[in-house]
Design an enzyme around this catalytic site. Structure first.
Site, PDB file in Angstrom:
ATOM      1  N   ASP A  12       0.774  -1.245   0.000  1.00  0.00           N
ATOM      2  CA  ASP A  12       0.000   0.000   0.000  1.00  0.00           C
ATOM      3  C   ASP A  12       0.808   1.300   0.000  1.00  0.00           C
ATOM      4  O   ASP A  12       1.734   1.460   0.787  1.00  0.00           O
ATOM      5  CB  ASP A  12      -0.871   0.084   1.261  1.00  0.00           C
ATOM      6  CG  ASP A  12      -1.651  -1.172   1.541  1.00  0.00           C
ATOM      7  OD1 ASP A  12      -1.504  -2.150   0.802  1.00  0.00           O
ATOM      8  OD2 ASP A  12      -2.399  -1.162   2.526  1.00  0.00           O
TER       9      ASP A  12
ATOM     10  N   ASP B 192      -6.273   1.063   9.014  1.00  0.00           N
ATOM     11  CA  ASP B 192      -6.104   1.975   7.884  1.00  0.00           C
ATOM     12  C   ASP B 192      -6.838   3.310   8.043  1.00  0.00           C
ATOM     13  O   ASP B 192      -7.741   3.632   7.251  1.00  0.00           O
ATOM     14  CB  ASP B 192      -6.546   1.305   6.572  1.00  0.00           C
ATOM     15  CG  ASP B 192      -5.945  -0.078   6.363  1.00  0.00           C
ATOM     16  OD1 ASP B 192      -4.877  -0.334   6.960  1.00  0.00           O
ATOM     17  OD2 ASP B 192      -6.523  -0.885   5.627  1.00  0.00           O
TER      18      ASP B 192
ATOM     19  N   ASP C  76     -11.372  -6.572   1.022  1.00  0.00           N
ATOM     20  CA  ASP C  76     -10.486  -7.711   1.261  1.00  0.00           C
ATOM     21  C   ASP C  76     -11.060  -8.973   0.622  1.00  0.00           C
ATOM     22  O   ASP C  76     -10.324  -9.839   0.157  1.00  0.00           O
ATOM     23  CB  ASP C  76     -10.327  -7.900   2.770  1.00  0.00           C
ATOM     24  CG  ASP C  76      -9.194  -8.840   3.098  1.00  0.00           C
ATOM     25  OD1 ASP C  76      -8.282  -8.992   2.270  1.00  0.00           O
ATOM     26  OD2 ASP C  76      -9.222  -9.442   4.189  1.00  0.00           O
TER      27      ASP C  76
END
Ligand SMILES: *[C@@H]1O[C@H](CO)[C@@H](O)[C@H](O)[C@H]1NC(C)=O
Ligand SMILES: *[C@@H]1O[C@H](CO)[C@@H](O)[C@H](O)[C@H]1NC(C)=O
Ligand SMILES: *[C@@H]1O[C@H](CO)[C@@H](O)[C@H](O)[C@H]1NC(C)=O
Ligand SMILES: *[C@@H]1O[C@H](CO)[C@@H](O)[C@H](O)[C@H]1NC(C)=O
Ligand SMILES: *[C@@H]1O[C@H](CO)[C@@H](O)[C@H](O)[C@H]1NC(C)=O
Ligand SMILES: *[C@H]1O[C@@H](CO)[C@H](O)[C@@H](O)[C@@H]1NC(C)=O
Length: 576
Positions: free
Chosen positions: A65, A189, A276
Site C-alpha cells: 500500500d 487503515d 479484502d
C-alpha cells in the site's frame, strides 16, 4: 491496509489454519497467506527485464500500500508498506521517498517501524493530515503485543528538515483502541482526518461487523483524545472487511481538487473502500451530511463490489491526497505482481505503485475521471505520429520508429457506423466476464479494435487493449478491455482479463480516445479521456526490450479510422 501477498491484505494474522507445502509454511486467515520462511530472504538479482522504467519502485524487496501521501513545503512525500528483508510480504515498515515533481524520487530511511509497545508487532497503513500551521501528522495502524490493531500518531521530529526524515511516536499512543463492539483484528487503515464546522476533527477507520463493511467514525478536538461516534460514517451489508477507506470532497464543477475538510454547496463526496473479500476496490459518489456525520451514496452508485472502480484492473489499497501547489487531488494505487512467488524471489522485488493520477468529478456527477499527472509528460522522448489511418476488418498495422517497451501513447478511434454493433444481452452485467468471453480473437461487429502492446514480432505474444460496441434496446454499450490471454508464453502467469464499461454516447461522438502507458511489465490504460481505467501486469518472454512491438488492429466487421496517434518513448526518471 491492503495486503499480504495475494493474500496480503494489510492485515491481521489470525491463524485459522496452517498447512505445509515443501519449503513453504502458509499461515492464513481467509485470504491471507504468509510465506513464513521467505519473509527474510535476501535478494540475489536486483535488475530484471520486468523492472519498470518510470513507475514508482524501490531498488528491491516487497512493497504494497501507498501510505500517507502529502505535499508539504514544496516536497511531495510518499510512504509505502515495505518489507525491509525480502520480496514477499513481511517485516513491514513505512518506507519513505520524496520528490519535487511526483516523477523523480529520492529514497530516505524508513519513517515508521516497529519500536514501541503500541506497534511492536506491525506498522501498517495510514494517512497524513496537515494540522493548522502546516504541521503534518501521520495516523497509522499499529499491531500491539496482543496482535490487536490500534491507531497511532507520528509527528515529524524536525519541521525545519525539508524532507521530514525522522518521525517520533508519542508515548501517549495508541490514541484509538478497538472497543468491545469492534473485532481487534478488523480495525485498520485510518484516513486523512477532516475538520468539521463544529471545531472537531474526524477520522474514519476500516472495519466490519459480521459481513457488513464499515467506516467507523471518531471525533477529536485536539487530535489526541478521540471519541467514537455513535454511528459509522457509512456501512454496507455483505461487503466484508473494508480496508484502506478514503473519504474526500470533489467539486461539482471543473477539475480543481479540494482540501479534505471542504464541504457544503457545490461539493459532493466520494467514499472509496478496498474489499479484502474480492481484492478489488469500489467507490460511491454521494452526499456528506455533516450535521449528522453521515455519508449517503447517490442512487446512481452501486454500494457493493459491483460498484464503480477507479481502475478495473490490478489496483488496490489506493489513497488520494490534496496537492495544494497545483490545486488538484492525486490518486496513488498499488499494483501487485502477476507472476509467481518464485519469480518474485528471483527478481528480488515485488509490487509497484501506479502513475499518480489527478482525479475529479465527471460533469455527469455520476463518476470520477482520472488522468496521469501532467508532470509525466516531461519524460516523453522520441515521438512518432500517425494520421488518418484506416483499419478495415481484420487489419493489423505495426507502429514503428520507437522502442515501445517503455512508452506512452495517445490515439483517437473513429467509427464509420454502428449498424453492425452486436446485440447486448441483459445478463452481461459483469464487464470482466464479457471481456474474458470476447477478447481480441473473437471477431465482432463494431470492434474489437485497439492496440497490441508488448507484442512479439510474430504476435505469438501480445497484450490487447480493445474496445467493443454493443447495441442495447435504447442505447449503445461500450466495453473497454485488457486481454492478456496471449501476453506471455511462460507457464504459470496469472493472466486475468480486466474490463469496464465506458459511459460515453458513442452514437453521438462516433469517436473514442485511448491513452496507454507501457512500462516493461505494466500497462495502464485510460479510455475516453480517463472515464474508464485499467491496469494489468504482464511478463512476456519474447516481447522484451527492443523486441517489443506495437500494433493497432481491428477485428470487427465495421471499419474504423485512427484520426490521430502519437507514441512516445519514455525516458527513465531518478527512481529511488
Ligand atoms: C531483517 O532480518 C534480519 C536478519 O534476519 C533481522 O535481524 C531483522 O530484525 C529483520 N528486520 C525486520 C524489520 O524484521
Ligand atoms: C508479536 O511478535 C512477536 C515477535 O515477532 C511474536 O513472537 C508474537 O507471536 C507476536 N504476537 C502476536 C500476537 O502477533
Ligand atoms: C435517484 O435520485 C434522484 C434525485 O436525487 C431521483 O430523481 C431519482 O428518481 C432516483 N432514482 C431512483 C431509481 O431511485
Ligand atoms: C482476430 O481474430 C482472428 C480470428 O479469431 C484471430 O486469428 C486473430 O488473432 C485476431 N486478431 C488479433 C489482433 O487478436
Ligand atoms: C443514434 O443517432 C441517430 C441519429 O442521431 C438516431 O436517429 C438514433 O435513434 C440513435 N440511436 C440510438 C440507439 O441512440
Ligand atoms: C495480486 O495477485 C494476484 C495473483 O496472485 C491475486 O489473485 C490478487 O488477489 C492480488 N491482488 C491483491 C490486491 O492482493
Amino acid at each position: 491496509m491492503g495486503i499480504h501477498n495475494k493474500v496480503f491484505s494489510t492485515c491481521v494474522f489470525l491463524v485459522w489454519f496452517c498447512f505445509c507445502l515443501p519449503g513453504i509454511i502458509w499461515v492464513a486467515e481467509a485470504s491471507h497467506v504468509v510465506y513464513q520462511e521467505l519473509k527474510s530472504v535476501s535478494p540475489s538479482i536486483v535488475g530484471s527485464q520486468y523492472r519498470t522504467g518510470y513507475h514508482f519502485q524501490p531498488p528491491k524487496n516487497w512493497i504494497n500500500d501507498p501510505n500517507g501521501p502529502m505535499y508539504h513545503n514544496g516536497i511531495y512525500h510518499l510512504f509505502y508498506q515495505y518489507n525491509t528483508n525480502g520480496s514477499v510480504w513481511g517485516n513491514i515498515v513505512w518506507a519513505h521517498s520524496v520528490s519535487s515533481d511526483l516523477i523523480n524520487w529520492i529514497p530516505l530511511e524508513p519513517a515508521i517501524y516497529p519500536s514501541k509497545k503500541f506497534d511492536i508487532n506491525g506498522t501498517w497503513s495510514g494517512s497524513a493530515t496537515l494540522l493548522p500551521g502546516n504541521k503534518p501528522v501521520i495516523f497509522y495502524t499499529g499491531i500491539d503485543p496482543q496482535g490487536r490493531q490500534v491507531q497511532n500518531l507520528a509527528f515529524p521530529k524536525d519541521l525545519a528538515d525539508p524532507y521530514l526524515r525522522e518521525w517520533t511516536k508519542p508515548d501517549y499512543n495508541p490514541v484509538i483502541q478497538p472497543d468491545a463492539s469492534i473485532e481487534p483484528s478488523k480495525f485498520r487503515d485510518p484516513t486523512t482526518a477532516w475538520f468539521g464546522l463544529d471545531g472537531h476533527w474526524r477520522v474514519v477507520i476500516g472495519s466490519r461487523r459480521k459481513m457488513r463493511g464499515m467506516a467507523v467514525l471518531y471525533r477529536s478536538r485536539d487530535f489526541v483524545k478521540w471519541v467514537k461516534a455513535q454511528h459509522p460514517l457509512h456501512s454496507s451489508k455483505d461487503t466484508g472487511m473494508w480496508e484502506c477507506p478514503d473519504f474526500f470532497p470533489v467539486s461539482l464543477k471543473g477539475k480543481k481538487g479540494l482540501d479534505t475538510s471542504v464541504s457544503g454547496p457545490g461539493v459532493k463526496h466520494v467514499l472509496k473502500v478496498s474489499l479484502d473479500m474480492t481484492r478489488y476496490e469500489y467507490y460511491t459518489v454521494g452526499t456528506y451530511y455533516h450535521m449528522i456525520d453521515r455519508y449517503i451514496p447517490d442512487n446512481s452508485s452501486a454500494d457493493d463490489h459491483t460498484g464503480l472502480r477507479y481502475d478495473y484492473g490490478n489496483f488496490y489499497a489506493s489513497k488520494t491526497f490534496f496537492d495544494e501547489a497545483k490545486q488538484r487531488r492525486i490518486l496513488w494505487g498499488w499494483s501487485n505482481e502477476s507472476d509467481t512467488v518464485k519469480d518474485d524471489i528471483k527478481k528480488g522485488w515485488a509490487g509497484i505503485q501506479t502513475i499518480p493520477r489527478a482525479l475529479w468529478l465527471d460533469p455527469s456527477g455520476k463518476q470520477l475521471v482520472q488522468w496521469p499527472v501532467e508532470e509525466l509528460e516531461t519524460l516523453r522522448g522520441k515521438q512518432v505520429n500517425l494520421y488518418d489511418k484506416e483499419l478495415k476488418s481484420g487489419d493489423i498495422y505495426e507502429v514503428k520508429g520507437i522502442s515501445s517497451a517503455q512508452a506512452s501513447l495517445y490515439l483517437i478511434f473513429e467509427i464509420s457506423g454502428l449498424d453492425k454493433a452486436e446485440p447486448f444481452e441483459e445478463f452481461w452485467s459483469d464487464p470482466q466476464v464479457l471481456c474474458g468471453q470476447k477478447g481480441a480473437a473473437v471477431e465482432g461487429g463494431v470492434g474489437p479494435f485497439g492496440l497490441l502492446v508488448l507484442a512479439s514480432g510474430d504476435r505469438e505474444e501480445q497484450t490487447a487493449v480493445l474496445f467493443r460496441v454493443f447495441k442495447a434496446p435504447n442505447k449503445h454499450v461500450v466495453l473497454m478491455c485488457h486481454d492478456p490471454s496471449k501476453s506471455s508464453l511462460r507457464p504459470g502467469m496469472y493472466k486475468p482479463s480486466f474490463a469496464g464499461f465506458v459511459d460515453v454516447d458513442i452514437n453521438k461522438t462516433k469517436k473514442i480516445s485511448l491513452r496507454s502507458l507501457i512500462d516493461h511489465s505494466v500497462l495502464e490504460s485510460f479510455g475516453a479521456e480517463g472515464k474508464t481505467c485499467i491496469t494489468s501486469r504482464v511478463y512476456p518472454s519474447k516481447a522484451i526490450g527492443q523486441d517489443a512491438h506495437l500494433f493497432v488492429f481491428n477485428n470487427g466487421s465495421e471499419d474504423v479510422r485512427i484520426t490521430q496517434l502519437s507514441a512516445w518513448e519514455m525516458t527513465s526518471p531518478r527512481m529511488n
